[in-house]
Design a protein around this motif. Sequence first.
Motif, PDB file in Angstrom:
ATOM      1  N   SER A  47       0.817  -1.210   0.000  1.00 58.04           N
ATOM      2  CA  SER A  47       0.000   0.000   0.000  1.00 58.04           C
ATOM      3  C   SER A  47       0.850   1.260   0.000  1.00 58.04           C
ATOM      4  O   SER A  47       0.357   2.341  -0.320  1.00 58.04           O
ATOM      5  N   LYS A  48       2.148   1.152   0.330  1.00 53.62           N
ATOM      6  CA  LYS A  48       3.030   2.318   0.365  1.00 53.62           C
ATOM      7  C   LYS A  48       3.849   2.486  -0.904  1.00 53.62           C
ATOM      8  O   LYS A  48       4.558   3.465  -1.048  1.00 53.62           O
ATOM      9  N   THR A  49       3.754   1.532  -1.835  1.00 52.19           N
ATOM     10  CA  THR A  49       4.528   1.585  -3.066  1.00 52.19           C
ATOM     11  C   THR A  49       3.658   2.133  -4.189  1.00 52.19           C
ATOM     12  O   THR A  49       2.549   1.651  -4.414  1.00 52.19           O
ATOM     13  N   CYS A  50       4.154   3.127  -4.904  1.00 59.66           N
ATOM     14  CA  CYS A  50       3.417   3.683  -6.047  1.00 59.66           C
ATOM     15  C   CYS A  50       3.386   2.626  -7.155  1.00 59.66           C
ATOM     16  O   CYS A  50       4.420   2.113  -7.565  1.00 59.66           O
ATOM     17  N   SER A  51       2.191   2.308  -7.636  1.00 56.81           N
ATOM     18  CA  SER A  51       2.064   1.300  -8.686  1.00 56.81           C
ATOM     19  C   SER A  51       2.443   1.845 -10.059  1.00 56.81           C
ATOM     20  O   SER A  51       2.535   1.089 -11.011  1.00 56.81           O
ATOM     21  N   CYS A  53       5.292   4.422 -10.538  1.00 61.79           N
ATOM     22  CA  CYS A  53       6.740   4.625 -10.635  1.00 61.79           C
ATOM     23  C   CYS A  53       7.545   3.715  -9.717  1.00 61.79           C
ATOM     24  O   CYS A  53       8.752   3.592  -9.881  1.00 61.79           O
ATOM     25  N   GLY A  54       6.917   3.092  -8.715  1.00 65.83           N
ATOM     26  CA  GLY A  54       7.611   2.175  -7.833  1.00 65.83           C
ATOM     27  C   GLY A  54       8.226   2.807  -6.603  1.00 65.83           C
ATOM     28  O   GLY A  54       8.873   2.125  -5.811  1.00 65.83           O
ATOM     29  N   GLU A  55       8.045   4.098  -6.396  1.00 66.93           N
ATOM     30  CA  GLU A  55       8.607   4.755  -5.217  1.00 66.93           C
ATOM     31  C   GLU A  55       7.863   4.292  -3.963  1.00 66.93           C
ATOM     32  O   GLU A  55       6.643   4.144  -3.972  1.00 66.93           O
ATOM     33  N   VAL A  56       8.614   4.071  -2.881  1.00 61.99           N
ATOM     34  CA  VAL A  56       8.033   3.627  -1.620  1.00 61.99           C
ATOM     35  C   VAL A  56       7.986   4.799  -0.655  1.00 61.99           C
ATOM     36  O   VAL A  56       8.999   5.446  -0.390  1.00 61.99           O
ATOM     37  N   VAL A  57       6.799   5.076  -0.117  1.00 63.55           N
ATOM     38  CA  VAL A  57       6.625   6.132   0.880  1.00 63.55           C
ATOM     39  C   VAL A  57       7.150   5.595   2.208  1.00 63.55           C
ATOM     40  O   VAL A  57       6.812   4.470   2.596  1.00 63.55           O
ATOM     41  N   PRO A  58       7.990   6.346   2.922  1.00 66.37           N
ATOM     42  CA  PRO A  58       8.596   5.816   4.145  1.00 66.37           C
ATOM     43  C   PRO A  58       7.592   5.447   5.235  1.00 66.37           C
ATOM     44  O   PRO A  58       7.736   4.432   5.896  1.00 66.37           O
ATOM     45  N   LEU A  62      -2.557   4.311   9.073  1.00 68.50           N
ATOM     46  CA  LEU A  62      -3.746   3.649   8.558  1.00 68.50           C
ATOM     47  C   LEU A  62      -4.881   4.605   8.214  1.00 68.50           C
ATOM     48  O   LEU A  62      -5.751   4.270   7.412  1.00 68.50           O
ATOM     49  N   ASN A  63      -4.896   5.798   8.801  1.00 68.29           N
ATOM     50  CA  ASN A  63      -5.998   6.725   8.508  1.00 68.29           C
ATOM     51  C   ASN A  63      -5.843   7.419   7.158  1.00 68.29           C
ATOM     52  O   ASN A  63      -6.771   8.074   6.691  1.00 68.29           O
ATOM     53  N   VAL A  64      -4.710   7.273   6.498  1.00 68.62           N
ATOM     54  CA  VAL A  64      -4.510   7.848   5.163  1.00 68.62           C
ATOM     55  C   VAL A  64      -5.098   6.879   4.145  1.00 68.62           C
ATOM     56  O   VAL A  64      -4.579   5.791   3.927  1.00 68.62           O
ATOM     57  N   ARG A  65      -6.206   7.252   3.515  1.00 73.54           N
ATOM     58  CA  ARG A  65      -6.886   6.386   2.562  1.00 73.54           C
ATOM     59  C   ARG A  65      -6.504   6.711   1.120  1.00 73.54           C
ATOM     60  O   ARG A  65      -6.549   5.847   0.253  1.00 73.54           O
ATOM     61  N   GLU A  66      -6.186   7.960   0.833  1.00 73.43           N
ATOM     62  CA  GLU A  66      -5.730   8.380  -0.500  1.00 73.43           C
ATOM     63  C   GLU A  66      -4.444   9.162  -0.334  1.00 73.43           C
ATOM     64  O   GLU A  66      -4.285   9.908   0.625  1.00 73.43           O
ATOM     65  N   TRP A  67      -3.537   8.982  -1.296  1.00 74.43           N
ATOM     66  CA  TRP A  67      -2.274   9.701  -1.242  1.00 74.43           C
ATOM     67  C   TRP A  67      -1.780   9.972  -2.646  1.00 74.43           C
ATOM     68  O   TRP A  67      -2.148   9.299  -3.587  1.00 74.43           O
ATOM     69  N   ALA A  68      -0.954  11.010  -2.757  1.00 68.21           N
ATOM     70  CA  ALA A  68      -0.398  11.404  -4.048  1.00 68.21           C
ATOM     71  C   ALA A  68       1.105  11.162  -4.046  1.00 68.21           C
ATOM     72  O   ALA A  68       1.803  11.519  -3.099  1.00 68.21           O
ATOM     73  N   VAL A  79      -6.810   0.095  -3.601  1.00 67.45           N
ATOM     74  CA  VAL A  79      -6.675  -0.210  -5.027  1.00 67.45           C
ATOM     75  C   VAL A  79      -5.203  -0.287  -5.409  1.00 67.45           C
ATOM     76  O   VAL A  79      -4.783  -1.184  -6.149  1.00 67.45           O
ATOM     77  N   ASN A  80      -4.406   0.624  -4.876  1.00 67.32           N
ATOM     78  CA  ASN A  80      -2.966   0.612  -5.141  1.00 67.32           C
ATOM     79  C   ASN A  80      -2.328  -0.668  -4.602  1.00 67.32           C
ATOM     80  O   ASN A  80      -1.509  -1.292  -5.282  1.00 67.32           O
TER      81      ASN A  80
END
Length: 104
Positions: A47-51, A53-58, A62-68, A79-80
Amino acid sequence: VRNMVKNRSLSRAISDAGWSEFRTMLEYKADWYGRRVVAVDRFCPSSKTCSVCGEVVPAMPLNVREWACRCGAVHDRDVNAARNILAVGLAVAACGDGVRPPRT
């Protein structure tokens, strides 16, 4: 499952789910239809990896449902994660076991 039960707000629902029985039935059905069940590494940051570009958010609570992502893609967390799990499962099916996400 052991680590998921440590979450105080979800422990009862997770304990009631019967994960072992679910996996047993899933593997049985997969054998029945000539399919293969691929178990993804439990530490895969799906859930922390961008589908895109592949970048991983450190860190992502759990309360973050959408992220850019910095690449401009906006992700729904679930979904990601589903897209990343599918990609890992397809990589394992194509390349064999032992495919793991890169460690930093």
